[in-house]
Design a protein around this motif. Sequence first.
Motif, mmCIF file in Angstrom:
data_model
loop_
_atom_site.group_PDB
_atom_site.id
_atom_site.type_symbol
_atom_site.label_atom_id
_atom_site.label_comp_id
_atom_site.label_asym_id
_atom_site.label_seq_id
_atom_site.Cartn_x
_atom_site.Cartn_y
_atom_site.Cartn_z
ATOM 1 N N PRO A 19 0.823 -1.228 0.000
ATOM 2 C CA PRO A 19 0.000 0.000 0.000
ATOM 3 C C PRO A 19 0.850 1.268 0.000
ATOM 4 O O PRO A 19 0.476 2.266 -0.620
ATOM 5 N N LEU A 20 1.987 1.226 0.692
ATOM 6 C CA LEU A 20 2.876 2.391 0.714
ATOM 7 C C LEU A 20 3.397 2.677 -0.691
ATOM 8 O O LEU A 20 3.431 3.841 -1.129
ATOM 9 N N ALA A 21 3.800 1.627 -1.392
ATOM 10 C CA ALA A 21 4.309 1.801 -2.753
ATOM 11 C C ALA A 21 3.237 2.415 -3.660
ATOM 12 O O ALA A 21 3.518 3.344 -4.432
ATOM 13 N N LEU A 22 2.033 1.895 -3.550
ATOM 14 C CA LEU A 22 0.944 2.428 -4.381
ATOM 15 C C LEU A 22 0.652 3.884 -4.035
ATOM 16 O O LEU A 22 0.429 4.721 -4.924
ATOM 17 N N VAL A 63 7.423 -3.402 -5.812
ATOM 18 C CA VAL A 63 8.157 -3.643 -4.570
ATOM 19 C C VAL A 63 9.135 -4.772 -4.864
ATOM 20 O O VAL A 63 8.729 -5.837 -5.366
ATOM 21 N N VAL A 64 10.400 -4.547 -4.601
ATOM 22 C CA VAL A 64 11.414 -5.575 -4.872
ATOM 23 C C VAL A 64 12.142 -5.911 -3.572
ATOM 24 O O VAL A 64 12.241 -5.080 -2.657
ATOM 25 N N ASP A 65 12.652 -7.142 -3.494
ATOM 26 C CA ASP A 65 13.371 -7.562 -2.285
ATOM 27 C C ASP A 65 14.750 -8.093 -2.643
ATOM 28 O O ASP A 65 15.160 -8.077 -3.802
ATOM 29 N N GLY A 66 15.467 -8.589 -1.640
ATOM 30 C CA GLY A 66 16.841 -9.048 -1.827
ATOM 31 C C GLY A 66 16.985 -10.557 -1.900
ATOM 32 O O GLY A 66 18.096 -11.072 -1.727
ATOM 33 N N VAL A 67 15.904 -11.276 -2.146
ATOM 34 C CA VAL A 67 15.989 -12.736 -2.264
ATOM 35 C C VAL A 67 16.943 -13.091 -3.406
ATOM 36 O O VAL A 67 16.818 -12.575 -4.520
ATOM 37 N N ASN A 68 17.917 -13.969 -3.130
ATOM 38 C CA ASN A 68 18.868 -14.376 -4.163
ATOM 39 C C ASN A 68 18.580 -15.800 -4.626
ATOM 40 O O ASN A 68 17.702 -16.485 -4.087
ATOM 41 N N ALA A 69 19.319 -16.250 -5.630
ATOM 42 C CA ALA A 69 19.034 -17.556 -6.237
ATOM 43 C C ALA A 69 19.214 -18.703 -5.246
ATOM 44 O O ALA A 69 18.488 -19.695 -5.306
ATOM 45 N N ALA A 94 5.020 -15.720 0.706
ATOM 46 C CA ALA A 94 4.204 -14.577 1.128
ATOM 47 C C ALA A 94 4.497 -13.352 0.269
ATOM 48 O O ALA A 94 3.587 -12.613 -0.116
ATOM 49 N N ALA A 95 5.773 -13.131 -0.041
ATOM 50 C CA ALA A 95 6.147 -11.987 -0.868
ATOM 51 C C ALA A 95 5.599 -12.135 -2.285
ATOM 52 O O ALA A 95 5.061 -11.189 -2.871
ATOM 53 N N LYS A 96 5.702 -13.349 -2.832
ATOM 54 C CA LYS A 96 5.189 -13.589 -4.186
ATOM 55 C C LYS A 96 3.689 -13.364 -4.259
ATOM 56 O O LYS A 96 3.178 -12.792 -5.227
ATOM 57 N N GLU A 97 2.978 -13.837 -3.244
ATOM 58 C CA GLU A 97 1.520 -13.682 -3.232
ATOM 59 C C GLU A 97 1.108 -12.215 -3.276
ATOM 60 O O GLU A 97 0.012 -11.887 -3.732
ATOM 61 N N ARG A 98 1.987 -11.348 -2.808
ATOM 62 C CA ARG A 98 1.679 -9.923 -2.759
ATOM 63 C C ARG A 98 2.348 -9.152 -3.891
ATOM 64 O O ARG A 98 2.417 -7.921 -3.854
ATOM 65 N N GLY A 99 2.849 -9.888 -4.871
ATOM 66 C CA GLY A 99 3.344 -9.261 -6.092
ATOM 67 C C GLY A 99 4.760 -8.729 -6.028
ATOM 68 O O GLY A 99 5.198 -8.032 -6.956
ATOM 69 N N ALA A 100 5.507 -9.038 -4.972
ATOM 70 C CA ALA A 100 6.885 -8.555 -4.879
ATOM 71 C C ALA A 100 7.762 -9.258 -5.908
ATOM 72 O O ALA A 100 7.518 -10.416 -6.275
ATOM 73 N N ARG A 101 8.787 -8.563 -6.360
ATOM 74 C CA ARG A 101 9.749 -9.147 -7.295
ATOM 75 C C ARG A 101 11.111 -9.291 -6.629
ATOM 76 O O ARG A 101 11.455 -8.519 -5.727
ATOM 77 N N SER A 102 11.862 -10.271 -7.106
ATOM 78 C CA SER A 102 13.179 -10.578 -6.541
ATOM 79 C C SER A 102 14.215 -10.548 -7.666
ATOM 80 O O SER A 102 14.521 -11.584 -8.264
#
Length: 273
Positions: free
Chosen positions: A108-111, A118-124, A136-144
């Motif tokens: 909501p903050l991003a919108l 919204v992107v995060d630091g998840v690595n391979a 949980a992050a994927k379900e909310r549309g975050a990208r890695s």
Amino acid sequence: MMLTEKLEQLKALFAEMEQALIAYSGGVDSTLVAKIAYDVLGDRALAVTAVSPSLLPEELADATAQAATIGIAHKIVHTHEMENPNYTSNPVNRCYFCKSELHDTLKPLALELGYPYVVDGVNADDLHDYRPGIQAAKERGARSPLAEIGVTKAEVRQLSQQLGLPWWEKPAQPCLSSRFPYGEEITIAKLQRVGRAEIYLRNLGWDNLRVRSEGDTARIELPPEKIADFVLKTDLPTLVSTFQNLGFIYVTLDLEGYRSGKLNQVLQHIAAP
């Protein structure tokens, strides 16, 4: 794929995004993402750090200092996972509820601020470990971006070094809730106790460590090659007294040594017939 190619692909990914909000903990992964995002997007990139009792104050200070060094705009928000019994009861998927709270705050903050991603630091490498928070992050549309391009943890450190980030060797520092065995209730008092114990050891010069907490027992984990030095060079009676003043009764040293994600080994026994 060469590392230089991966860096160019990361830059291209951010260029396509045009604007991005980074879930920024101050760890080496999310800091690299923040650096590349800022290099490409400038003031169209925003780093946001979530503050809660499971984050050491020293980690917040590091995140703030690193963001300033990079030049990226940095915002702090507060999350309330400690109010969710699904989190504090510390089930095996605790991280799912933590990341749900995080991304339910960040999206909501991003919108609101006009950031489409919204992107995060998840690595391979994270994709091959038990990380319920990723779902949980994927379900909310975050990208890695790191995972999307296939950047491993070792490559994160290599890229960070190449880009001149002085903290490229910074040890991993997951949230303090990861110090407790699954099923043991997490409280703010317990988080503070563990946090103060780890700060005490870091102030003695031991950087890469964990203090695992189980009931009244503190179990210190250090890299195996550091254990002998630790026993020889540390004033053990003073250490024990300090830990007991923090509220522990027993203080032990894990002879196997530190290994990231060690508490997850219990999951093998839970899953076994």
